[in-house]
Design a protein around this motif. Structure first.
Motif, PDB file in Angstrom:
ATOM      1  N   ASN A  13       0.848  -1.140  -0.002  1.00 16.21           N
ATOM      2  CA  ASN A  13      -0.040  -0.245  -0.055  1.00 16.21           C
ATOM      3  C   ASN A  13       0.948   1.347   0.147  1.00 16.21           C
ATOM      4  N   ALA A  14       1.957   1.277   0.645  1.00 14.90           N
ATOM      5  CA  ALA A  14       2.984   2.374   0.711  1.00 14.90           C
ATOM      6  C   ALA A  14       3.632   2.696  -0.498  1.00 14.90           C
ATOM      7  N   PHE A  15       4.020   1.332  -1.173  1.00 11.91           N
ATOM      8  CA  PHE A  15       4.907   1.358  -2.010  1.00 11.91           C
ATOM      9  C   PHE A  15       4.370   1.784  -3.800  1.00 11.91           C
ATOM     10  N   PHE A  16       2.983   0.958  -4.087  1.00 12.89           N
ATOM     11  CA  PHE A  16       2.520   1.281  -5.499  1.00 12.89           C
ATOM     12  C   PHE A  16       1.653   2.235  -5.316  1.00 12.89           C
ATOM     13  N   GLY A  17       1.800   3.261  -6.504  1.00 15.21           N
ATOM     14  CA  GLY A  17       0.784   4.419  -6.564  1.00 15.21           C
ATOM     15  C   GLY A  17       1.043   5.074  -7.868  1.00 15.21           C
ATOM     16  N   PRO A  18       0.520   5.786  -8.307  1.00 13.66           N
ATOM     17  CA  PRO A  18       0.309   6.625  -9.587  1.00 13.66           C
ATOM     18  C   PRO A  18       1.960   7.228  -9.582  1.00 13.66           C
ATOM     19  N   ASN A  19       2.269   8.028  -8.600  1.00 13.66           N
ATOM     20  CA  ASN A  19       3.535   8.606  -8.688  1.00 13.66           C
ATOM     21  C   ASN A  19       4.661   7.602  -8.573  1.00 13.66           C
ATOM     22  N   THR A  20       4.602   6.386  -8.395  1.00 10.91           N
ATOM     23  CA  THR A  20       5.603   5.556  -8.518  1.00 10.91           C
ATOM     24  C   THR A  20       5.911   4.997  -9.788  1.00 10.91           C
ATOM     25  N   PHE A  21       4.983   4.913 -10.814  1.00 12.76           N
ATOM     26  CA  PHE A  21       5.003   4.421 -12.015  1.00 12.76           C
ATOM     27  C   PHE A  21       5.348   5.686 -13.012  1.00 12.76           C
ATOM     28  N   ALA A  22       4.723   6.880 -12.641  1.00 12.47           N
ATOM     29  CA  ALA A  22       5.157   7.942 -13.187  1.00 12.47           C
ATOM     30  C   ALA A  22       6.503   8.498 -13.179  1.00 12.47           C
ATOM     31  N   GLN A  23       7.017   8.396 -11.861  1.00 14.79           N
ATOM     32  CA  GLN A  23       8.613   8.579 -11.616  1.00 14.79           C
ATOM     33  C   GLN A  23       9.340   7.583 -12.205  1.00 14.79           C
ATOM     34  N   LEU A  24       8.944   6.369 -12.211  1.00 15.21           N
ATOM     35  CA  LEU A  24       9.821   5.204 -12.812  1.00 15.21           C
ATOM     36  C   LEU A  24      10.017   5.492 -14.376  1.00 15.21           C
TER      37      LEU A  24
ATOM     38  N   PHE B 125      15.055   9.282 -18.886  1.00 15.68           N
ATOM     39  CA  PHE B 125      16.166  10.350 -18.817  1.00 15.68           C
ATOM     40  C   PHE B 125      17.668   9.291 -18.660  1.00 15.68           C
ATOM     41  N   MET B 126      17.423   8.014 -17.789  1.00 13.38           N
ATOM     42  CA  MET B 126      18.572   7.374 -17.434  1.00 13.38           C
ATOM     43  C   MET B 126      19.428   6.695 -18.894  1.00 13.38           C
TER      44      MET B 126
ATOM     45  N   ALA C  92      15.134   8.997 -26.105  1.00 15.62           N
ATOM     46  CA  ALA C  92      14.820   9.106 -24.535  1.00 15.62           C
ATOM     47  C   ALA C  92      14.522  10.383 -24.176  1.00 15.62           C
ATOM     48  N   ALA C  93      15.182  11.294 -24.651  1.00 19.05           N
ATOM     49  CA  ALA C  93      15.004  12.829 -24.087  1.00 19.05           C
ATOM     50  C   ALA C  93      13.728  13.125 -24.349  1.00 19.05           C
ATOM     51  N   VAL C  94      13.083  12.866 -25.436  1.00 19.53           N
ATOM     52  CA  VAL C  94      11.811  13.168 -25.763  1.00 19.53           C
ATOM     53  C   VAL C  94      10.845  12.648 -25.122  1.00 19.53           C
ATOM     54  N   ILE C  95      10.802  11.431 -24.868  1.00 14.99           N
ATOM     55  CA  ILE C  95       9.842  10.549 -24.146  1.00 14.99           C
ATOM     56  C   ILE C  95      10.131  11.257 -22.759  1.00 14.99           C
ATOM     57  N   GLY C  96      11.218  11.295 -22.319  1.00 12.54           N
ATOM     58  CA  GLY C  96      11.330  11.719 -20.921  1.00 12.54           C
ATOM     59  C   GLY C  96      10.762  12.944 -20.492  1.00 12.54           C
ATOM     60  N   ALA C  97      10.631  13.952 -21.405  1.00  9.17           N
ATOM     61  CA  ALA C  97      10.000  15.263 -21.460  1.00  9.17           C
ATOM     62  C   ALA C  97       8.558  14.955 -21.175  1.00  9.17           C
ATOM     63  N   LEU C  98       7.867  13.926 -22.062  1.00  6.10           N
ATOM     64  CA  LEU C  98       6.605  13.576 -22.045  1.00  6.10           C
ATOM     65  C   LEU C  98       6.308  12.862 -20.719  1.00  6.10           C
ATOM     66  N   MET C  99       7.095  12.186 -20.288  1.00  5.11           N
ATOM     67  CA  MET C  99       6.999  11.430 -18.957  1.00  5.11           C
ATOM     68  C   MET C  99       7.030  12.425 -17.591  1.00  5.11           C
ATOM     69  N   LEU C 100       7.860  13.634 -17.943  1.00  2.00           N
ATOM     70  CA  LEU C 100       7.804  14.485 -16.946  1.00  2.00           C
ATOM     71  C   LEU C 100       6.283  15.241 -16.746  1.00  2.00           C
ATOM     72  N   GLN C 101       5.668  15.262 -17.919  1.00  2.00           N
ATOM     73  CA  GLN C 101       4.217  15.601 -17.622  1.00  2.00           C
ATOM     74  C   GLN C 101       3.357  14.962 -16.778  1.00  2.00           C
ATOM     75  N   TRP C 102       3.459  13.725 -17.319  1.00  2.00           N
ATOM     76  CA  TRP C 102       2.749  12.445 -16.422  1.00  2.00           C
ATOM     77  C   TRP C 102       3.048  12.499 -14.970  1.00  2.00           C
ATOM     78  N   TYR C 103       4.236  12.777 -14.693  1.00  2.00           N
ATOM     79  CA  TYR C 103       4.695  12.798 -13.292  1.00  2.00           C
ATOM     80  C   TYR C 103       4.113  14.194 -12.598  1.00  2.00           C
ATOM     81  N   LEU C 104       4.128  15.156 -13.173  1.00  2.00           N
ATOM     82  CA  LEU C 104       3.630  16.507 -12.560  1.00  2.00           C
ATOM     83  C   LEU C 104       2.180  16.340 -12.572  1.00  2.00           C
ATOM     84  N   ALA C 105       1.469  15.493 -13.121  1.00  2.00           N
ATOM     85  CA  ALA C 105       0.061  15.408 -12.918  1.00  2.00           C
ATOM     86  C   ALA C 105      -0.341  14.367 -11.917  1.00  2.00           C
ATOM     87  N   THR C 106       0.581  13.711 -11.079  1.00  2.00           N
ATOM     88  CA  THR C 106       0.491  12.637 -10.086  1.00  2.00           C
ATOM     89  C   THR C 106       0.822  13.487  -8.837  1.00  2.00           C
ATOM     90  N   LEU C 107       1.282  14.878  -8.714  1.00  2.00           N
ATOM     91  CA  LEU C 107       1.666  15.280  -7.473  1.00  2.00           C
ATOM     92  C   LEU C 107       0.581  15.841  -6.710  1.00  2.00           C
TER      93      LEU C 107
END
Length: 455
Positions: free
Chosen positions: A174-185, A191-192, A227-242
């Motif tokens: 319950n602590a580990f899995f959430g929308p922020n987890t997969f967005a940040q992953l 970016f890695m 990866a840079a382009v996909i990372g920029a898109l993933m950043l928008q997903w990440y921001l939406a989970t905050l």
């Protein structure tokens, strides 16, 4: 009494920046190793299938480079993070350990496999059969990525527990899995690969054969740009989970240059890869090294600072404040809020390590008691000098009286009305003491600024 630890006070840049500097450098090393591990798994299979020994030579050289760049330096900064965060945020680390002790144990097991794997991949290249070497590459890549998955889940918990019911039920999943987890992953995964491609240019630059340099450089350029382009898109997903507090900090508390720095880092990286794609001769170790530093300073540093800032006022699980006070009940973990205790008895009287002569405020010790309060309640996020992160004095430079400052502190902190700052229920006496200390450091700063204005 509440079980607060002594405050680690670093007067130069502040404890937060010490942790941030170590962590940002470690992210460069760790993300390079994870991205390279997965890239190696694909590249080794491709090299064996198409009989391209030059690709295996690249893996060998890059692997040798990683042994120092990621696994030696990363193994220094990794314990450095543990040490720095433990003294800067002991209760935050305690909260993470109590929630994820077996997750961390799992990560360490996979990390051991990862370290053994990189040695085997490098030193057994060309000495064992193709099938076995490919399997080693795949195992190395999967175990390396598993370590990132575990750490990202823990980092996400620091921002926002995965399941809304976690506070009532507890439980590691319950602590580990959430929308922020997969967005940040997803964001970090993208970016890695960008970082891996940039650092890989340092190795490719050592090849003398232009045809080989062009072949590997093209693969790194395509990987890095995609990866840079996909990372920029993933950043928008990440921001939406905050959470709401994070959005407030993003809008009001972060420097205006942070978004531009991130955009410049992404844009500059894509431009670099376009250059190396069109002109392979541009792939030289020196230029790739400069781009690595650019990503570190203009990409990773703003991102890590922003991530650490937007989880304020909490440091872990939305229940441990950045100043180490437990600010919320967590029935699922058997945790009780300490705010009622502080409200009833005062901060000075309930802090275990508060010097005895400061537990009662007098006219003689008012400023000293105020400094003790500032150390315990403010210094985790604010510098008490004119340097470092968010100097406390700069927020109160002016003609405000001690009473005005005390009134503001109680209005802003006592009721928990400021989303990005911990609730600190100061009583009247403590508020005046903290105000007296703030005035003592704000007035000299005001004098300096006045002299500079005249000059």
């Amino acid at each position: 009494m509440i079980g607060l630890y002594p405050t680690w006070f670093e007067p130069g840049v502040g404890s937060g920046w010490v942790v941030g500097l170590i962590a940002t450098i470690h992210v460069l090393f760790s993300h390079t190793s994870v991205g390279a591990a997965i890239f190696f798994a694909w590249l080794a299979n491709h090299a064996h299938r198409h009989n391209k020994p030059e690709l295996l030579e690249f893996i060998r050289r890059y692997g040798l480079f990683l042994l120092v760049f990621s696994y030696v330096l990363g193994s220094i900064t990794g314990p450095g993070i543990w040490f720095a965060t433990t003294v800067a945020s002991p209760r935050g680390i305690s909260a993470l350990i109590h929630s994820f002790v077996w997750m961390w144990a799992t990560e360490w097991v996979f990390f051991v496999i990862e370290v053994v794997g990189v040695y085997m991949l490098v030193y057994l290249a060309g000495r064992i059969d193709v099938k076995t070497h490919t399997r080693i590459a795949v195992i190395f890549g999967l175990t390396s990525y598993t370590t990132m998955l575990v750490i990202v889940g823990i980092l996400s918990f620091m921002m926002w527990p995965g399941n809304a019911n976690w506070t009532e039920t507890g439980g590691v999943l319950n602590a580990f899995f959430g929308p922020n987890t997969f967005a940040q992953l997803g964001m970090r995964t993208a970016f890695m690969f960008t970082i891996t491609a940039v650092v890989g240019g340092i190795v490719v630059g050592s090849f003398k054969d232009l045809a080989v340099k062009k072949q590997i450089g093209r693969q790194l350029a395509v990987l890095g740009m995609a990866a840079a382009v996909i990372g920029a898109l993933m950043l928008q997903w990440y921001l939406a989970t905050l959470p709401e507090t994070a959005e407030v900090v993003l809008e009001n508390r972060l420097p205006a240059h942070f978004p531009m720095a991130l955009m410049a880092a992404v844009g500059g990286t894509i431009a670099y890869f376009l250059l190396t794609l069109v002109q392979p001769r541009a792939i030289v170790s020196g230029l790739a090294g400069v781009m690595t530093v650019v990503i570190l300073v203009f990409g990773l540093w703003p991102e890590e600072v922003a991530r650490e800032s937007i989880r304020k006022p909490w440091v872990a699980g939305q229940y441990v404040y950045s100043n180490q006070v437990v600010g919320r009940d967590v029935p699922g973990m058997g945790v009780k809020s300490e705010i009622p205790t502080i409200e009833a008895h005062g901060f000075l009287k309930t802090h275990v390590f508060m010097p005895e002569h400061l537990r009662t405020v007098t006219d003689a010790n008012r400023v000293e008691a105020g400094r003790a309060l500032a150390l315990a309640t403010c210094s985790n996020c604010h510098s008490l000098s004119s340097t470092g992160m968010r100097p406390l004095a700069q927020y109160f430079v002016g003609t405000h009286s001690e009473a005005d400052v005390a009134t503001y502190l109680q209005a802003a902190l006592s009721g928990g009305n400021t989303l990005y700052m911990p609730q600190v229920p100061l009583n009247d006496v403590e508020a005046r003491a903290l105000a007296a200390f703030i005035q003592s450091i704000a007035k000299p700063l005001a004098s300096v600024q006045a002299v500079q204005a005249k000059e």
